[in-house]
Design a protein around this motif. Structure first.
Motif, PDB file in Angstrom:
ATOM      1  N   LYS A 131      16.251  19.215  -9.494  1.00  0.00           N
ATOM      2  CA  LYS A 131      15.796  18.579  -8.264  1.00  0.00           C
ATOM      3  C   LYS A 131      14.583  17.677  -8.503  1.00  0.00           C
ATOM      4  CE  LYS A 131      15.156  22.314  -5.902  1.00  0.00           C
ATOM      5  NZ  LYS A 131      15.232  23.549  -5.168  1.00  0.00           N
ATOM      6  N   ASP A 132      14.277  17.407  -9.748  1.00  0.00           N
ATOM      7  CA  ASP A 132      13.060  16.663 -10.071  1.00  0.00           C
ATOM      8  C   ASP A 132      12.954  15.386  -9.241  1.00  0.00           C
ATOM      9  OD1 ASP A 132      10.697  16.163 -11.638  1.00  0.00           O
ATOM     10  OD2 ASP A 132      11.840  14.539 -12.527  1.00  0.00           O
ATOM     11  N   PRO A 133      11.958  15.318  -8.375  1.00  0.00           N
ATOM     12  CA  PRO A 133      11.885  14.161  -7.477  1.00  0.00           C
ATOM     13  C   PRO A 133      11.619  12.861  -8.240  1.00  0.00           C
ATOM     14  CG  PRO A 133       9.935  15.559  -7.245  1.00  0.00           C
ATOM     15  CD  PRO A 133      10.879  16.272  -8.163  1.00  0.00           C
ATOM     16  N   LEU A 134      10.861  12.984  -9.313  1.00  0.00           N
ATOM     17  CA  LEU A 134      10.515  11.797 -10.076  1.00  0.00           C
ATOM     18  C   LEU A 134      11.759  11.199 -10.719  1.00  0.00           C
ATOM     19  CD1 LEU A 134       8.110  10.153 -10.775  1.00  0.00           C
ATOM     20  CD2 LEU A 134       7.754  11.573 -12.776  1.00  0.00           C
ATOM     21  N   MET A 135      12.562  12.099 -11.282  1.00  0.00           N
ATOM     22  CA  MET A 135      13.786  11.650 -11.926  1.00  0.00           C
ATOM     23  C   MET A 135      14.682  10.954 -10.894  1.00  0.00           C
ATOM     24  SD  MET A 135      15.083  11.789 -14.917  1.00  0.00           S
ATOM     25  CE  MET A 135      16.607  11.394 -15.682  1.00  0.00           C
ATOM     26  N   THR A 172       0.811  -1.227   0.000  1.00  0.00           N
ATOM     27  CA  THR A 172       0.000   0.000   0.000  1.00  0.00           C
ATOM     28  C   THR A 172       0.841   1.272   0.000  1.00  0.00           C
ATOM     29  OG1 THR A 172      -0.540  -0.999   2.108  1.00  0.00           O
ATOM     30  CG2 THR A 172      -2.360  -0.119   0.823  1.00  0.00           C
ATOM     31  N   GLU A 173       1.873   1.275   0.845  1.00  0.00           N
ATOM     32  CA  GLU A 173       2.663   2.490   0.960  1.00  0.00           C
ATOM     33  C   GLU A 173       3.347   2.856  -0.355  1.00  0.00           C
ATOM     34  OE1 GLU A 173       5.770   2.864   4.045  1.00  0.00           O
ATOM     35  OE2 GLU A 173       4.146   2.197   5.367  1.00  0.00           O
ATOM     36  N   VAL A 174       3.942   1.843  -0.956  1.00  0.00           N
ATOM     37  CA  VAL A 174       4.653   2.095  -2.209  1.00  0.00           C
ATOM     38  C   VAL A 174       3.679   2.575  -3.271  1.00  0.00           C
ATOM     39  CG1 VAL A 174       6.154   1.081  -3.936  1.00  0.00           C
ATOM     40  CG2 VAL A 174       6.244   0.272  -1.597  1.00  0.00           C
ATOM     41  N   VAL A 175       2.534   1.901  -3.333  1.00  0.00           N
ATOM     42  CA  VAL A 175       1.549   2.294  -4.334  1.00  0.00           C
ATOM     43  C   VAL A 175       1.127   3.734  -4.088  1.00  0.00           C
ATOM     44  CG1 VAL A 175      -0.782   1.860  -5.151  1.00  0.00           C
ATOM     45  CG2 VAL A 175       0.738  -0.049  -4.719  1.00  0.00           C
ATOM     46  N   GLU A 176       0.930   4.063  -2.831  1.00  0.00           N
ATOM     47  CA  GLU A 176       0.514   5.426  -2.503  1.00  0.00           C
ATOM     48  C   GLU A 176       1.577   6.435  -2.951  1.00  0.00           C
ATOM     49  OE1 GLU A 176      -2.032   8.045  -1.859  1.00  0.00           O
ATOM     50  OE2 GLU A 176      -2.556   5.931  -1.887  1.00  0.00           O
ATOM     51  N   ARG A 177       2.834   6.053  -2.800  1.00  0.00           N
ATOM     52  CA  ARG A 177       3.900   6.959  -3.208  1.00  0.00           C
ATOM     53  C   ARG A 177       3.884   7.171  -4.728  1.00  0.00           C
ATOM     54  NH1 ARG A 177       9.002   4.498  -1.735  1.00  0.00           N
ATOM     55  NH2 ARG A 177       9.385   4.367  -3.972  1.00  0.00           N
ATOM     56  N   TYR A 178       3.708   6.071  -5.441  1.00  0.00           N
ATOM     57  CA  TYR A 178       3.588   6.202  -6.906  1.00  0.00           C
ATOM     58  C   TYR A 178       2.473   7.163  -7.254  1.00  0.00           C
ATOM     59  CZ  TYR A 178       6.297   1.885  -7.769  1.00  0.00           C
ATOM     60  OH  TYR A 178       7.260   0.941  -7.852  1.00  0.00           O
ATOM     61  N   ARG A 179       1.347   6.901  -6.578  1.00  0.00           N
ATOM     62  CA  ARG A 179       0.169   7.709  -6.897  1.00  0.00           C
ATOM     63  C   ARG A 179       0.422   9.178  -6.689  1.00  0.00           C
ATOM     64  NH1 ARG A 179      -4.794   4.089  -4.705  1.00  0.00           N
ATOM     65  NH2 ARG A 179      -4.494   2.524  -6.308  1.00  0.00           N
ATOM     66  N   ASN A 180       1.065   9.487  -5.567  1.00  0.00           N
ATOM     67  CA  ASN A 180       1.314  10.894  -5.285  1.00  0.00           C
ATOM     68  C   ASN A 180       2.201  11.523  -6.343  1.00  0.00           C
ATOM     69  OD1 ASN A 180      -0.296  11.209  -3.115  1.00  0.00           O
ATOM     70  ND2 ASN A 180       1.276  10.577  -1.644  1.00  0.00           N
ATOM     71  N   ALA A 181       3.224  10.777  -6.749  1.00  0.00           N
ATOM     72  CA  ALA A 181       4.110  11.302  -7.783  1.00  0.00           C
ATOM     73  C   ALA A 181       3.305  11.598  -9.044  1.00  0.00           C
ATOM     74  CB  ALA A 181       5.214  10.306  -8.081  1.00  0.00           C
ATOM     75  N   ILE A 182       2.418  10.683  -9.383  1.00  0.00           N
ATOM     76  CA  ILE A 182       1.647  10.860 -10.607  1.00  0.00           C
ATOM     77  C   ILE A 182       0.678  12.026 -10.470  1.00  0.00           C
ATOM     78  CG2 ILE A 182      -0.114   9.780 -12.030  1.00  0.00           C
ATOM     79  CD1 ILE A 182       1.430   7.151 -11.526  1.00  0.00           C
ATOM     80  N   MET A 236      11.908   4.826 -19.289  1.00  0.00           N
ATOM     81  CA  MET A 236      11.284   5.864 -18.467  1.00  0.00           C
ATOM     82  C   MET A 236      12.271   6.995 -18.200  1.00  0.00           C
ATOM     83  SD  MET A 236       8.242   5.316 -17.872  1.00  0.00           S
ATOM     84  CE  MET A 236       8.023   6.764 -16.980  1.00  0.00           C
ATOM     85  N   ILE A 237      13.473   6.600 -17.857  1.00  0.00           N
ATOM     86  CA  ILE A 237      14.474   7.611 -17.527  1.00  0.00           C
ATOM     87  C   ILE A 237      14.772   8.449 -18.759  1.00  0.00           C
ATOM     88  CG2 ILE A 237      16.888   7.944 -16.869  1.00  0.00           C
ATOM     89  CD1 ILE A 237      16.507   5.561 -14.962  1.00  0.00           C
ATOM     90  N   ASP A 238      14.872   7.774 -19.896  1.00  0.00           N
ATOM     91  CA  ASP A 238      15.112   8.518 -21.136  1.00  0.00           C
ATOM     92  C   ASP A 238      13.980   9.494 -21.417  1.00  0.00           C
ATOM     93  OD1 ASP A 238      17.487   7.361 -21.549  1.00  0.00           O
ATOM     94  OD2 ASP A 238      16.816   5.930 -23.079  1.00  0.00           O
ATOM     95  N   SER A 239      12.752   9.003 -21.277  1.00  0.00           N
ATOM     96  CA  SER A 239      11.669   9.909 -21.640  1.00  0.00           C
ATOM     97  C   SER A 239      11.510  11.012 -20.597  1.00  0.00           C
ATOM     98  CB  SER A 239      10.347   9.185 -21.902  1.00  0.00           C
ATOM     99  OG  SER A 239      10.063   8.282 -20.901  1.00  0.00           O
ATOM    100  N   ARG A 240      11.857  10.683 -19.364  1.00  0.00           N
ATOM    101  CA  ARG A 240      11.820  11.752 -18.361  1.00  0.00           C
ATOM    102  C   ARG A 240      12.879  12.805 -18.695  1.00  0.00           C
ATOM    103  NH1 ARG A 240       8.145  14.091 -15.703  1.00  0.00           N
ATOM    104  NH2 ARG A 240       8.948  15.417 -14.087  1.00  0.00           N
ATOM    105  N   LYS A 241      14.029  12.329 -19.110  1.00  0.00           N
ATOM    106  CA  LYS A 241      15.100  13.262 -19.490  1.00  0.00           C
ATOM    107  C   LYS A 241      14.625  14.152 -20.626  1.00  0.00           C
ATOM    108  CE  LYS A 241      19.434  10.995 -18.416  1.00  0.00           C
ATOM    109  NZ  LYS A 241      20.040   9.766 -18.929  1.00  0.00           N
TER     110      LYS A 241
END
Lengths: 597, 330, 341, 96
Positions: free
Chosen positions: C200-204, C83-93, C173-178
């Motif tokens: 400082k991009d947290p997602l990156m 749950t926690e990890v999923v919640e973290r993903y969700r928040n990032a999104i 993902m990293i490439d497209s984030r870049k």
């Protein structure tokens, strides 16, 4: 046929003639020699075409769009205050201001944005004056929008109060707008059919309005109540999706509004044949003869904004029009042309006031004067319609126009508030509903307390200051690309100095009023307020408070304006110095390499 | 007792789902029921395994995996989806469509890479299986569909998947429809013709398929949903939990099937250590059977014995089907 | 089995997998008990979406926290929660969507859309993988052995194999984030500010650290010294078929195979003694038949046997017995077969 | 009619005047609404594409199975979509 000199006719002809010179003479010259517009150069509309924000649009379409976006209520209401100093100075300002400054700003903002890849004023300010400059602009716009909102809400409330027929008619049009939105989006009805139905409903609304006049029974408290109703409608309009409500209402409002404008213009031109003569004194009066507004300079120059020069237009020109300009040479007809046309609208309004008896202007509270003037001008043509119908019609036109524009202003305020506070500690203020309530509540407070002219002069001050700043941005750009700057620098300096002086004067007036109150002289504070606050002795303290708040508003506007102006002038002198260091550019029209610092 | 009375009342067309933890005999039940319906009731039956470690091949002793519809006896077709293959076929289809839509010989590398990397999507395989199920139900024209659910989370995940996918499609269709509305208004105002949105058409097609299938799955008149368990503590606990989850998804259980039951008589058998062993197991089972009786009162519709041989091959399937449909009551 | 464990003393990450219902959890618990009995600290982690450790040990081990198993010194257990990890993903999104829709004026509530964008069951699975990597690289450090009880084998293999697939996905993902970030800088007017944000991009940062962790985890997972995957099966055709089918897949992912553990083996001394009856004898013969198949195909990989007990495996005492049998019991037919093979 | 990109044919004066008047009228009455509608549409599309193909933007939205069905139609728009999504807009871009 009466003495043609006693009618406004010749003035209409003279103004048109001078505007023609402004466009084909001065305008073309500036376009060719200062900006060096080039039809072959790719505009942002082509460079970044995305079919949504960037795409080329024919100059006719864009002119229509630009004209409609800039010609709001400013040209209609400004002359009401401006005529204080006699109609002649007002007219001269409408002609001269537009000739040397007005169109130049609209056109220049558009060109500037085009040359800056379609960027709007926020980013350009950022580029020229840094992050603080942009924050400055943000704060300024925030205040500016609150004041616009206050004037519009006050206006709408006054009209509902003055013309009992208009409220039902307004509601009718709003409902018609809502219905048209549904027809268009839900039922996907054909536009022509929707327009037909909508217009039929507009006519029906006016008819119903005349049939069921509504007056509130609370005397002096009517205005605050009307203003409150107005705020509620605006709230709904601002939080509902635009295409459902505002856009269709705006669309419907277009037809009666432009019918009214055309009627008045025609009415003004045919005055020699309708025996309509000028009633107001020509002036010039160097001071307000009623002793309220103060000296002609700087007050007249902020009182009449739209029609002569208005900062708002610079935002419009650089926001969407510049992203849709097909070729650079279209900027003159679209930006400059629309502004000069708006000058004619201001002229028509001025004429509507000129034909009224001076008694309409006593105390400068009777904002309904324009309707009376419009009725005077058009009755001879439309003899068949009664004055009641015409009053409802013209009143309604103004109300609907103000409402729809104000709905958009409130939305814009919401966005600006979101940008200002969205990421700060005061995040709550950036919330959609909170910011809308603030963006309507504060203006409501101003609208029901401050007198009309006080609000208007602040509006004018803010608006003209924005114009001065816009012209300075243009000047900086021209300096950077080594183009002649004096044609914009002089108007820019003039606007900044005039407006800041006007703000000083205004703030001083309120400050003096508060000081007088402390000396036990209440007349001054009461003079600056309206409605129940003015008349109810229990509310004296409110009146004092309002005066105090207005001191603060004026001071803040002044401070923001000065700080912005300093940044801009610094940036300007830096640009001049840098440009001097560079080898002379072959031509302006500046390629991007030349422009980059 | 047995499923026969259930199907007499219910009619023998529609969908039958067997769910439950792995290794409890879902596949056996699926095969048994399908066989009976096809051979004795003359229905056109499709038995479909959604289990990636599918065992229909083993049960029917034929290589069925990834071979499409295989007719094992008259009226009975069996499918075991090779989800991996289906995913890669799907990816290839998408690529082909892009090529033909834009007359390309090569797909832009960015897009190609994107398509390839979707295999990393963990739900891709379930989705592919689900899609295959939906496709078959809407096109194959059988009377009865028997689904052997995958074991992960008792197949709850599979059904949840269906919910998620249909919600997903529904939502994005909504967004697309709204976008199309605005497009239409812009076009009409411009005086242009409103062009049809192909994406929307595609979405509506998918949505129709999914909705039809999902509706069918949760329609109690058409779909019977059975859970298989064995008389052991963990199985009972798990079944309880699974039932809650199914309940939350709107699936009503038609009945429970208890599998691998030792004959009751063994509990009282006399003899040495070996019999002791059997007796113990049988007694333990009896205890759990009691528990099942009280916990799932009236829900147990069939009971299968512990067969001396692992149930596979046609003979055993026939036997299973007899027990499943006409077997002894609990 | 003891030989294998002796050969690979550094075997630290152990996975058990197999067809549903074959006793993966039992085998995992048995192994854990074995190591603990030798004085080691063992972490037993259940990666099943439906956990069964609690029911097996007859005590509550749920809650997603590492807890000491009562009655077994040295064994800690955890039923891994996502749950926690999923919640973290969700928040990032959620944050990113808000960014995109900053100026949007749309007649739709964006919330349900974010909701559906993040309810994909795939999130659960990738979160499970994420947690597994955590247990390998972080929490596991405090233990001598980490034993993972995985879900059904297809899932388990994919879960482990994800390190490979996810690697690809993450790199992309990293490439497209870049690309995204550089586009943001390019298309911004506040270059410095945006550049600062981008740095400082947290997602990156998340993606990169995930990738690094996955790389590391991948290194661990394919290292035969440290990792082993055990198949658990019953001496029956279907579970054996599953093992056969998935063993190739496991090899494809370069996951070192520890071997096969056969569960539920009938003791001949019970099944074939006099008076046992035909039933058990039949069963026994069936089992030996399947065992032959198993030996034919995977002979050398069969490491260990768990007999069929007269009662269900549950509670610490039973696990102790399982553990002992796992290390020592070899059914006679198996001895014959392996001798023959 | 908004896009003035047809090949220029010599037009009669009357035609030109008619077109000009039509254009002005359209510009006054409708153009603002058209762009507003298009803008709303754009944001809806952002939302749509974000959910279907969000991982193209480097956001770890795991695209469901049916996303790929949308992909072929999106192919030609991906570049401009990214540009639109990533363009930093300012409050002054939002003046009606």
């Amino acid at each position: 046929m009466v003495d043609i000199l006693a009618t406004p006719f010749l003035w209409v002809v003279a103004t048109i003639a001078l505007y023609v010179v402004a466009y084909w003479g001065y305008g073309k010259w500036i376009d060719r020699n200062v900006w060096r517009s080039d039809a072959k150069k790719a505009t942002p509309a082509h460079m970044y075409m995305d079919g949504v924000e960037y795409f080329p649009v024919s100059r006719y379409v864009l002119w229509g769009y630009q004209f409609k976006s800039v010609a709001a209520l400013g040209p209609i209401l400004g002359p009401f205050i401006g005529i204080t100093f006699g109609w002649l100075p007002a007219l001269l300002w409408i002609i001269g201001g537009n000739f040397f400054i007005g169109w130049l700003q609209d056109y220049g903002s558009m060109m500037l944005s085009v040359r800056k890849e379609g960027r709007s004023f926020g980013p350009i300010t950022y580029e020229f004056t840094g992050a603080k400059g942009r924050t400055n602009l943000l704060a300024f716009v925030l205040f500016y929008l609150i004041i616009i909102s206050a004037t519009f809400i006050a206006l709408i409330a006054s009209f509902w109060n003055a013309f009992p027929g208009t409220f039902v008619a307004t509601l009718g049009i709003l409902l018609a707008g809502l219905l048209c939105g549904q027809l268009l989006y839900r039922i996907k009805m054909n536009v022509f059919a929707v327009t037909g139905i909508g217009l039929a409903l507009v006519v029906l609304s006016i008819y119903l309005g005349v049939l069921f006049p509504i007056s509130l029974p609370w005397g002096a408290w009517n205005l605050p109540v009307w203003a409150f109703i107005c705020a509620i409608i605006l709230y709904a309009a601002a939080v509902l999706p635009t295409p459902m409500f505002i856009q269709p209402t705006n669309y419907l409002a277009f037809y009666p509004a432009y019918a009214a404008i055309i009627l008045i213009l025609v009415g003004a031109v045919i005055t020699p044949f309708t025996n309509t003569t000028i009633q107001m004194p020509a002036g010039p009066f160097l001071f307000d003869p009623q002793g309220i507004l103060g000296p002609i300079w700087p007050i007249l120059f902020v009182a009449i904004a739209c029609g002569a020069i208005s900062g708002w237009h610079s935002l419009v020109s650089s926001s969407s029009s510049s992203k849709q300009l097909d070729i650079e040479t279209d900027a003159l007809p679209v930006g400059g042309g629309a502004m000069l046309s708006e000058g004619l609208l201001a002229l028509a309004s001025l004429i509507a006031y000129m034909v009224l008896a001076p008694s309409f202007f006593v105390g400068r509270t009777n904002v309904t004067a324009w309707v009376q003037g419009a009725v005077v001008l058009t009755t001879p043509m439309l003899g068949g319609l009664t004055a009641a119908v015409l009053r409802t019609f013209f009143g309604l036109v103004l109300i609907i126009y103000a409402l729809t524009v104000q709905a958009l202003v409130t939305r814009f305020f919401r966005l600006v508030a979101g940008e200002t506070w969205g990421e700060s500690r005061f995040r709550a203020l950036g919330n959609k509903h909170v910011s809308t309530v603030v963006g309507l509540g504060v203006p409501w407070g101003f609208a029901v307390s401050g007198s009309w002219w006080a609000l208007w002069l602040y509006f004018g001050g803010a608006n003209q200051l924005l114009a001065g700043l816009a012209i300075m941005l243009i000047t900086i750009h021209l300096a950077r690309v080594r183009a002649p700057t004096r044609y914009s620098l002089i108007p820019g300096v003039f606007m900044v100095v005039t407006t800041l002086s006007a703000l000083v004067w205004q703030t001083g007036t309120f400050l003096y009023s508060v000081w007088a109150y402390l000396q036990n002289d209440n007349t001054w504070v009461l003079r600056n307020v309206r409605g129940p606050i003015q008349t109810d002795p229990n509310l004296l303290i409110v009146a004092v408070a309002i005066n105090g708040i207005f001191v603060v508003v004026g001071a803040v506007l002044f401070a923001v304006g000065v700080s912005m102006a300093i940044r801009l002038f610094r940036s300007y002198s830096r640009s001049v110095a840098e440009a001097r260091g560079k080898a002379p550019a072959a031509a302006d029209g500046g390629t991007r390499e030349e422009e980059s610092p | 007792m047995g499923l026969s009375s259930y199907f007499e009342k219910k009619g023998d067309a529609g969908i039958v789902i067997f769910a439950g933890k792995g290794g409890l005999g879902k596949t056996t039940c699926s095969a048994g029921l399908s066989h009976y319906m096809a051979s004795k009731r003359n229905r056109k039956v499709l038995c479909f395994s959604t289990d990636p470690q599918a065992s229909l091949s083993d049960i029917f002793d034929r290589d069925i995996f990834g071979k499409g519809l295989i007719s094992v006896i008259p009226n009975l077709d069996v499918v075991e989806i090779d989800a991996d293959r289906r995913v890669s076929e799907y990816q290839e289809q998408v690529k082909q469509k892009i090529r033909s839509m834009y007359g390309l010989t090569d797909i832009p590398p960015e897009i190609e890479e994107y398509i390839d990397s979707t295999s990393a999507e963990p739900a891709m395989y379930e989705s592919a299986t689900y899609d295959a199920m939906a496709d078959l139900v809407s096109t194959s024209g059988h009377d009865l569909y028997v689904f052997d659910m995958p074991p992960f989370g008792h197949g709850v995940r599979m059904i949840a998947m269906a919910g998620v996918l249909s919600k997903w499609v529904g939502k994005i269709t909504e967004a697309r429809e709204k976008a199309q509305e605005y497009e239409a208004v812009a076009a009409t105002l411009k005086g242009a013709k409103v062009s049809e949105d192909e994406v929307l058409r595609e979405l509506q097609e998918i949505q129709e398929k999914i909705t039809r299938f999902t509706d069918l799955m949760v329609d109690q008149r058409r779909t019977s949903f059975f859970m298989v368990l064995i008389p052991e503590r963990m199985a009972i606990l798990d079944t309880e939990r699974a039932l809650e989850m199914f309940d939350a998804l709107g699936l009503q259980m038609a009945g429970l099937i208890v599998n691998q039951v030792y004959p009751k008589e063994l509990a009282d058998a006399k003899g040495g250590e070996a019999v002791e062993f059997l007796r113990n197991r049988t007694r333990m089972q009896q205890k759990y059977l009691d528990e099942i009786r009280s916990k799932f009162a009236g829900k147990v519709v069939a009971m299968l014995p512990m067969y001396p041989r692992e149930p596979r091959g046609m003979d055993m399937i026939e036997k299973v089907s007899q027990d499943l449909l006409f077997g002894p009551a609990l | 089995m003891p030989e294998l464990l002796a050969q690979r003393p550094k075997m630290r990450y152990i996975f058990t997998g197999g067809k549903g219902g074959v006793g993966k959890t039992v085998a995992a618990a048995g192994l854990a008990y074995h190591y603990a009995a030798q004085g080691e600290r063992v972490l037993l982690a259940s990666l099943n979406p439906v956990h069964s450790l609690s029911s097996l040990f007859a005590q509550s081990l749920s809650g997603g926290k590492v807890v000491q198993v009562k009655g077994v010194k040295g064994v800690h257990a955890v039923e891994v929660e996502t749950t926690e990890v999923v919640e973290r993903y969700r928040n990032a999104i959620r944050g990113r969507v808000k960014e995109f829709l900053k100026w949007a004026d749309i007649p739709l509530d964006a919330k349900p859309f974010i909701e559906i964008a993040t309810t994909n069951p795939a999130f659960e699975e990738s979160a499970m993988f994420d947690r597994m990597v955590d247990y390998i690289l972080k929490e596991g450090e405090a233990f001598d052995r980490v034993i993972f009880d995985t879900a059904a084998v297809a899932n388990a293999v994919r879960l482990i194999g994800l390190s490979k697939i996810y690697g690809l996905w993450l790199t992309r993902m990293i490439d497209s984030r870049k690309e995204a970030l550089s586009m943001r800088v390019q298309l911004s007017f506040r270059k410095e500010k945006v550049m600062e944000e981008v740095k400082k991009d947290p997602l990156m940062a998340d993606l990169i650290s995930m990738n690094e962790r996955f790389e590391k985890a991948k290194g661990v997972l394919v290292d035969p010294e440290r990792t082993a995957f055990f198949f658990v099966t019953l001496p029956l055709a279907l579970p054996i078929a599953v093992v056969r089918r998935f063993i190739g897949m496991v090899q494809k992912f370069n996951i070192p195979i520890g071997g096969v553990i056969v569960n539920g083996v009938l003791r001949p001394e019970i099944a074939l003694q006099e008076g046992a009856g035909e039933y058990l004898a039949n069963k026994y013969h069936e089992q030996t038949g399947y065992m032959k198949v198993l030996y034919r195909d995977l002979g050398p990989l069969v490491r260990s046997y768990i007999p069929l007990y007269s009662s269900e495996v549950g509670g610490v005492d039973m696990i102790a017995r399982v553990s002992e049998d796992m290390m020592s019991y070899t059914p006679p037919f198996a001895a014959e077969l392996s001798g023959g093979a | 009619m908004a896009d003035s990109k047809e090949p220029a044919k010599p037009k009669s004066r009357g035609r030109r005047v008619k077109e000009g008047v039509k254009g002005v009228f359209y510009g006054m009455a409708a153009h603002g609404h058209v762009t507003a509608a298009l803008r709303t549409r754009m944001y809806l599309e952002h939302l749509f594409m974000f959910i279907t193909l969000g991982d193209m933007l480097g956001v770890p939205v795991i695209p469901p199975y049916y996303s790929l069905r949308i992909l072929p139609y999106a192919v030609p728009n991906i570049k401009s979509w990214k540009q639109r999504v990533f363009r930093e807009r300012d409050f002054t871009d939002q003046v009606f």
